[in-house]
Design a protein around this motif. Structure first.
Motif, PDB file in Angstrom:
ATOM      1  N   ASN A 298      -5.846  16.037 -14.784  1.00 62.95           N
ATOM      2  CA  ASN A 298      -4.710  16.218 -13.878  1.00 62.95           C
ATOM      3  C   ASN A 298      -4.438  15.016 -12.990  1.00 62.95           C
ATOM      4  O   ASN A 298      -3.341  14.882 -12.441  1.00 62.95           O
ATOM      5  CB  ASN A 298      -4.956  17.434 -12.981  1.00 62.95           C
ATOM      6  CG  ASN A 298      -5.276  18.659 -13.805  1.00 62.95           C
ATOM      7  OD1 ASN A 298      -4.540  19.002 -14.724  1.00 62.95           O
ATOM      8  ND2 ASN A 298      -6.394  19.303 -13.509  1.00 62.95           N
ATOM      9  N   CYS A 299      -5.434  14.173 -12.843  1.00 62.95           N
ATOM     10  CA  CYS A 299      -5.290  13.080 -11.873  1.00 62.95           C
ATOM     11  C   CYS A 299      -4.054  12.221 -12.119  1.00 62.95           C
ATOM     12  O   CYS A 299      -3.334  11.913 -11.166  1.00 62.95           O
ATOM     13  CB  CYS A 299      -6.529  12.201 -11.817  1.00 62.95           C
ATOM     14  SG  CYS A 299      -7.880  12.685 -12.865  1.00 62.95           S
ATOM     15  N   PRO A 300      -3.779  11.815 -13.387  1.00 57.40           N
ATOM     16  CA  PRO A 300      -2.610  10.939 -13.568  1.00 57.40           C
ATOM     17  C   PRO A 300      -1.319  11.573 -13.052  1.00 57.40           C
ATOM     18  O   PRO A 300      -0.500  10.893 -12.432  1.00 57.40           O
ATOM     19  CB  PRO A 300      -2.564  10.736 -15.083  1.00 57.40           C
ATOM     20  CG  PRO A 300      -3.982  10.912 -15.524  1.00 57.40           C
ATOM     21  CD  PRO A 300      -4.513  12.019 -14.641  1.00 57.40           C
ATOM     22  N   ASP A 347     -10.535  23.584 -11.275  1.00 51.69           N
ATOM     23  CA  ASP A 347     -10.123  23.762  -9.874  1.00 51.69           C
ATOM     24  C   ASP A 347     -10.095  22.359  -9.290  1.00 51.69           C
ATOM     25  O   ASP A 347     -10.977  21.936  -8.584  1.00 51.69           O
ATOM     26  CB  ASP A 347     -11.081  24.695  -9.127  1.00 51.69           C
ATOM     27  CG  ASP A 347     -12.498  24.190  -9.096  1.00 51.69           C
ATOM     28  OD1 ASP A 347     -12.945  23.580 -10.093  1.00 51.69           O
ATOM     29  OD2 ASP A 347     -13.174  24.382  -8.072  1.00 51.69           O
ATOM     30  N   ASP A 348      -9.040  21.665  -9.625  1.00 55.54           N
ATOM     31  CA  ASP A 348      -8.995  20.226  -9.403  1.00 55.54           C
ATOM     32  C   ASP A 348      -8.445  19.886  -8.014  1.00 55.54           C
ATOM     33  O   ASP A 348      -7.671  20.642  -7.442  1.00 55.54           O
ATOM     34  CB  ASP A 348      -8.101  19.591 -10.467  1.00 55.54           C
ATOM     35  CG  ASP A 348      -8.619  18.239 -10.894  1.00 55.54           C
ATOM     36  OD1 ASP A 348      -9.569  17.747 -10.254  1.00 55.54           O
ATOM     37  OD2 ASP A 348      -8.078  17.673 -11.852  1.00 55.54           O
ATOM     38  N   ALA A 349      -8.880  18.774  -7.502  1.00 58.86           N
ATOM     39  CA  ALA A 349      -8.343  18.303  -6.224  1.00 58.86           C
ATOM     40  C   ALA A 349      -8.492  16.785  -6.150  1.00 58.86           C
ATOM     41  O   ALA A 349      -9.456  16.226  -6.674  1.00 58.86           O
ATOM     42  CB  ALA A 349      -9.084  18.948  -5.065  1.00 58.86           C
ATOM     43  N   HIS A 350      -7.529  16.156  -5.530  1.00 55.34           N
ATOM     44  CA  HIS A 350      -7.564  14.700  -5.371  1.00 55.34           C
ATOM     45  C   HIS A 350      -7.207  14.306  -3.955  1.00 55.34           C
ATOM     46  O   HIS A 350      -6.278  14.854  -3.377  1.00 55.34           O
ATOM     47  CB  HIS A 350      -6.590  14.043  -6.359  1.00 55.34           C
ATOM     48  CG  HIS A 350      -6.983  14.265  -7.781  1.00 55.34           C
ATOM     49  ND1 HIS A 350      -6.334  15.143  -8.609  1.00 55.34           N
ATOM     50  CD2 HIS A 350      -8.015  13.757  -8.494  1.00 55.34           C
ATOM     51  CE1 HIS A 350      -6.936  15.159  -9.781  1.00 55.34           C
ATOM     52  NE2 HIS A 350      -7.961  14.332  -9.742  1.00 55.34           N
ATOM     53  N   VAL A 351      -7.968  13.365  -3.447  1.00 58.10           N
ATOM     54  CA  VAL A 351      -7.680  12.813  -2.135  1.00 58.10           C
ATOM     55  C   VAL A 351      -7.234  11.372  -2.337  1.00 58.10           C
ATOM     56  O   VAL A 351      -7.902  10.615  -3.041  1.00 58.10           O
ATOM     57  CB  VAL A 351      -8.931  12.828  -1.222  1.00 58.10           C
ATOM     58  CG1 VAL A 351      -8.610  12.232   0.145  1.00 58.10           C
ATOM     59  CG2 VAL A 351      -9.482  14.235  -1.088  1.00 58.10           C
ATOM     60  N   PHE A 431     -15.737   7.196 -16.387  1.00 56.76           N
ATOM     61  CA  PHE A 431     -15.404   5.829 -16.805  1.00 56.76           C
ATOM     62  C   PHE A 431     -14.642   5.070 -15.715  1.00 56.76           C
ATOM     63  O   PHE A 431     -14.623   3.869 -15.676  1.00 56.76           O
ATOM     64  CB  PHE A 431     -14.633   5.825 -18.143  1.00 56.76           C
ATOM     65  CG  PHE A 431     -13.177   6.183 -18.070  1.00 56.76           C
ATOM     66  CD1 PHE A 431     -12.222   5.184 -17.892  1.00 56.76           C
ATOM     67  CD2 PHE A 431     -12.753   7.494 -18.210  1.00 56.76           C
ATOM     68  CE1 PHE A 431     -10.876   5.507 -17.833  1.00 56.76           C
ATOM     69  CE2 PHE A 431     -11.408   7.814 -18.152  1.00 56.76           C
ATOM     70  CZ  PHE A 431     -10.467   6.814 -17.963  1.00 56.76           C
ATOM     71  N   TYR A 432     -14.031   5.812 -14.764  1.00 53.66           N
ATOM     72  CA  TYR A 432     -13.239   5.141 -13.736  1.00 53.66           C
ATOM     73  C   TYR A 432     -13.962   5.004 -12.406  1.00 53.66           C
ATOM     74  O   TYR A 432     -13.437   4.440 -11.468  1.00 53.66           O
ATOM     75  CB  TYR A 432     -11.904   5.862 -13.529  1.00 53.66           C
ATOM     76  CG  TYR A 432     -12.043   7.354 -13.394  1.00 53.66           C
ATOM     77  CD1 TYR A 432     -12.546   7.917 -12.228  1.00 53.66           C
ATOM     78  CD2 TYR A 432     -11.701   8.194 -14.446  1.00 53.66           C
ATOM     79  CE1 TYR A 432     -12.703   9.280 -12.114  1.00 53.66           C
ATOM     80  CE2 TYR A 432     -11.844   9.570 -14.338  1.00 53.66           C
ATOM     81  CZ  TYR A 432     -12.343  10.110 -13.174  1.00 53.66           C
ATOM     82  OH  TYR A 432     -12.506  11.452 -13.063  1.00 53.66           O
ATOM     83  N   GLY A 433     -15.168   5.570 -12.277  1.00 55.57           N
ATOM     84  CA  GLY A 433     -15.868   5.401 -11.011  1.00 55.57           C
ATOM     85  C   GLY A 433     -17.138   6.232 -10.923  1.00 55.57           C
ATOM     86  O   GLY A 433     -17.341   7.150 -11.718  1.00 55.57           O
ATOM     87  N   LEU A 480     -10.286  10.119  -4.454  1.00 50.63           N
ATOM     88  CA  LEU A 480     -11.487  10.939  -4.637  1.00 50.63           C
ATOM     89  C   LEU A 480     -11.095  12.106  -5.523  1.00 50.63           C
ATOM     90  O   LEU A 480     -10.050  12.733  -5.301  1.00 50.63           O
ATOM     91  CB  LEU A 480     -11.984  11.468  -3.289  1.00 50.63           C
ATOM     92  CG  LEU A 480     -12.622  10.466  -2.340  1.00 50.63           C
ATOM     93  CD1 LEU A 480     -12.790  11.081  -0.965  1.00 50.63           C
ATOM     94  CD2 LEU A 480     -13.976  10.023  -2.890  1.00 50.63           C
ATOM     95  N   HIS A 481     -11.898  12.376  -6.532  1.00 54.01           N
ATOM     96  CA  HIS A 481     -11.677  13.552  -7.374  1.00 54.01           C
ATOM     97  C   HIS A 481     -12.759  14.555  -7.009  1.00 54.01           C
ATOM     98  O   HIS A 481     -13.922  14.179  -6.897  1.00 54.01           O
ATOM     99  CB  HIS A 481     -11.860  13.239  -8.859  1.00 54.01           C
ATOM    100  CG  HIS A 481     -11.083  12.065  -9.354  1.00 54.01           C
ATOM    101  ND1 HIS A 481     -10.057  12.181 -10.247  1.00 54.01           N
ATOM    102  CD2 HIS A 481     -11.207  10.742  -9.096  1.00 54.01           C
ATOM    103  CE1 HIS A 481      -9.576  10.987 -10.527  1.00 54.01           C
ATOM    104  NE2 HIS A 481     -10.254  10.094  -9.843  1.00 54.01           N
ATOM    105  N   CYS A 482     -12.375  15.784  -6.839  1.00 60.60           N
ATOM    106  CA  CYS A 482     -13.411  16.763  -6.511  1.00 60.60           C
ATOM    107  C   CYS A 482     -13.093  18.120  -7.124  1.00 60.60           C
ATOM    108  O   CYS A 482     -12.122  18.768  -6.756  1.00 60.60           O
ATOM    109  CB  CYS A 482     -13.537  16.918  -5.005  1.00 60.60           C
ATOM    110  SG  CYS A 482     -14.722  18.192  -4.552  1.00 60.60           S
TER     111      CYS A 482
HETATM  112 ZN   LIG Z   1      -9.262  13.832 -11.229  1.00 63.95          ZN
END
Ligand SMILES: [Zn+2]
Ligand SMILES: [Zn+2]
Length: 618
Positions: A298-300, A347-351, A431-433, A480-482
């Protein structure tokens, strides 16, 4: 502790040799593959040609192993040049060993790198030319091996052969199929017994079995493998857990967003997912010939909401949350129950924040995770700092310096949260962090990787995400992905087994069940009225008005693991107090059982649900 681990390693590995010795005694033509140590035990890959080892052979393999153990054969180490070792393998009729040795001689390394360190007689690092390989001999059995081993065969612990499964040589399905014989081993018979008991208990708690018995989820051949369907009961459970996560996030400033499930290829080319997850993507070609994919992450998408307007440093952190499904084309052989699925509800979340805000934001996410897992009755969490592998940067985006500094940032967060009470997983990063992984220990002692906090400096680069800083200049931000549960499916596979299906009141699909003692109309009416009263308080109240005996109805409610059961008969209809039957695991003090007015009872349960306690207050 380290000594104990060293002993376990050496003894498990020695048992792999002893098992191979026994198999060779029983099937003299056996061709041997590799025999490494694994968690709690060991295995050996064997090729018996037309013959096959089956479960029925385990007792005689074990008793032959016991003889070898009793005869106290010393493990002797010796070395020989690789070229000579190739000859040895030829003479010995061991084509698999010969292949490994040939690779070693030719390349200085073998292709199955992961296997090598433990199974070959050398430390294989990079392209350094290997000269000698080491062997271990016990009795008539000799094996290419780096060791270490225990002194002699009688120094091993307690073991048991567990199962045999097919395994392709070097994991490639174009290679010959071998048989992998698995054993478990512990330092003492007591530890072995405890482990076997735990496995028995795990079988009873198997989420696939409970999922069916408790009507939580189903699979359909028509829908497809790895695509669970949630029943009404399962959906309640899943939504309650998710609501808990979302409430905790709401409290620290997350805003909910929603995104579509398919996306142009371009998004994943920019994010790097197209290259990285190519084979796992479900792809779609539109009628106009455009390439789309089901989203694997979902991040992109979330970056595009962030990027949709100019951001000042004053607006940061921007925090998005969304529980939504992602899709990965896992191989059907790897799918199993809820542990591995093709439709994954994250249950995705991004800061989106400044580098200087990472610490404070991580602490918030950390607290959300701790509160959630405590609330679900996981009392023990472990923490892993998952880093890149500095010796092998091929799989990672971004340069090494940037990795070093972000790893250091997460390290500081861990240190200030838990001191030295964490461990490092080299090569476990995304792979990204790098990330902080949380592991929960379940009720029968198994550890599961659950939540993560990931620090990502790569996608903000890729999508050119910035904020305007105090000087009016664009400043690169970080993400931040959490995920707290990780995925609903995986979390439930753990949680169903952790609770054995005995869910606490707050997330139980059915919190109260009312049982009528007879079929008289005033009893039925009273039951219906109580159900209404409970529903008005937001409670999930089931009713059993069937013609069965009360005993049978009570038994049924127990099988469904309903927290509270109320038997409604004449006395209750006349306005008498209710005496709830409480599911045993919820009871703190067994002597406290008493009766309540309907209002008192229902309000107390409603309050338990609201405050998410894991025990009864009745
Ligand atoms: Zn993410
Ligand atoms: Zn060995």
């Amino acid at each position: 502790m380290a000594e104990q681990q060293d002993y376990e390693y050496a003894m498990r590995h020695s048992l792999a040799h002893i098992m191979a010795t026994a198999i060779q005694d029983l099937w003299p033509g056996v061709k041997l593959g590799v025999g490494p140590v694994i968690e709690n035990g060991f295995y050996y890959d064997v090729d018996l040609g037309d013959e096959k080892i089956s479960d029925e052979d385990f007792p005689r393999i074990e008793s032959r192993m016991q003889e070898i153990i009793a005869s106290a054969q010393p493990f002797e180490r010796f070395e020989m040049p690789v070229a000579e070792a190739v000859e040895w393998a030829k003479q010995y009729g061991q084509p698999y060993k010969e292949e490994l040795l040939n690779d070693l001689q030719r390349e200085g390394t073998t292709i199955a790198k992961d296997l090598d360190a433990d199974t070959l007689g050398v430390a294989v690092d990079g392209d350094s030319k290997v000269e000698n390989v080491s062997f271990y001999r016990n009795g008539d059995f000799t094996d290419l091996c780096r060791g270490p081993h225990v002194e002699a065969t009688n120094k091993v612990g307690a073991f048991k052969i567990m199962r045999v499964a097919g395994a392709y040589w070097r994991g490639k399905d174009t290679n010959p199929q071998m048989q992998r014989v698995y054993g478990v081993a512990f330092a003492t018979p007591k530890e072995l017994r405890q482990y076997l008991d735990m496995l028995e208990e795990a079988k009873k708690r198997d989420h696939r079995k409970l999922g069916q018995e408790l009507d939580i989820f189903v699979f359909s051949d028509l829908v497809g493998q790895g695509l669970p369907l949630w029943t009404p009961r399962g959906t309640v459970l899943k939504n309650q857990l998710d609501a808990f996560v979302q409430e905790l996030r709401e409290a620290v400033g997350f805003q909910q967003v929603s995104i579509p499930h398919i996306t142009k290829k371009d998004l994943y080319e920019t994010s790097g997912h197209w290259a990285k997850f190519k084979d796992e993507l479900f792809r779609i070609t539109t009628r106009e010939g455009h390439e789309f994919a089901m989203k694997p992450m979902n991040c992109p998408h979330h970056t595009q909401i962030y990027a949709s307007q100019p951001r000042s440093y004053r607006d940061l952190p921007v925090r998005y949350r969304d529980s939504t499904m992602v899709y990965r084309d896992e191989q059907s052989g790897e799918l199993g129950g809820l542990s591995r699925v093709r439709g994954i509800t994250q249950d995705d979340a991004h800061v989106f924040c400044r580098t200087s805000q990472v610490e404070e934001e991580s602490f918030k996410l950390w607290d959300v995770i701790e509160t959630f897992y405590r609330g679900c009755g996981f009392t023990e969490l472990k923490y892993r700092l998952s880093t890149h592998d500095p010796d092998n940067m091929a799989g990672y985006a971004g340069d090494a310096d940037k990795w070093e500094s972000t790893v250091a940032q997460l390290e500081n967060i861990l240190k200030s949260k838990v001191g030295d009470n964490y461990f490092v997983g080299v090569g476990e990063a995304a792979f990204y962090g790098p990330k902080i992984d949380f592991m929960a220990r379940d009720a029968i002692g198994r550890e599961h990787q659950v939540a993560t906090i990931q620090l990502d400096f790569n996608q903000p680069e890729g999508f050119d995400l910035t904020c305007t800083n105090e000087q009016g200049d664009p400043e690169r931000i970080v993400m931040l992905h959490c995920a707290v549960m990780g995925s609903h499916e995986r979390f439930l596979s753990v949680y169903i087994e952790h609770t054995a299906g005995k869910f606490p009141v707050w997330c139980a699909p059915e919190q109260i069940r009312l049982l009528s003692v007879n079929q008289e109309s005033d009893t039925i009416a009273h039951v219906a009225q109580l159900q209404e009263q409970g529903r008005a308080l937001g409670l999930r109240v089931g009713v059993d008005n069937s013609n069965e005996s009360v005993g049978k109805k009570i038994r049924a409610a127990e099988l469904w693991k309903v927290p509270y059961t109320l038997v409604i008969g004449e006395k209750e209809v006349q306005g008498g107090e209710l005496t709830p039957r409480i599911r045993k695991d919820l009871v703190v003090d067994e002597t406290s059982a008493r009766s309540y007015t309907a209002e008192e009872f229902l309000k107390t349960v409603a309050n338990e649900a609201k405050t998410r306690v894991n025990k009864t207050s009745l």
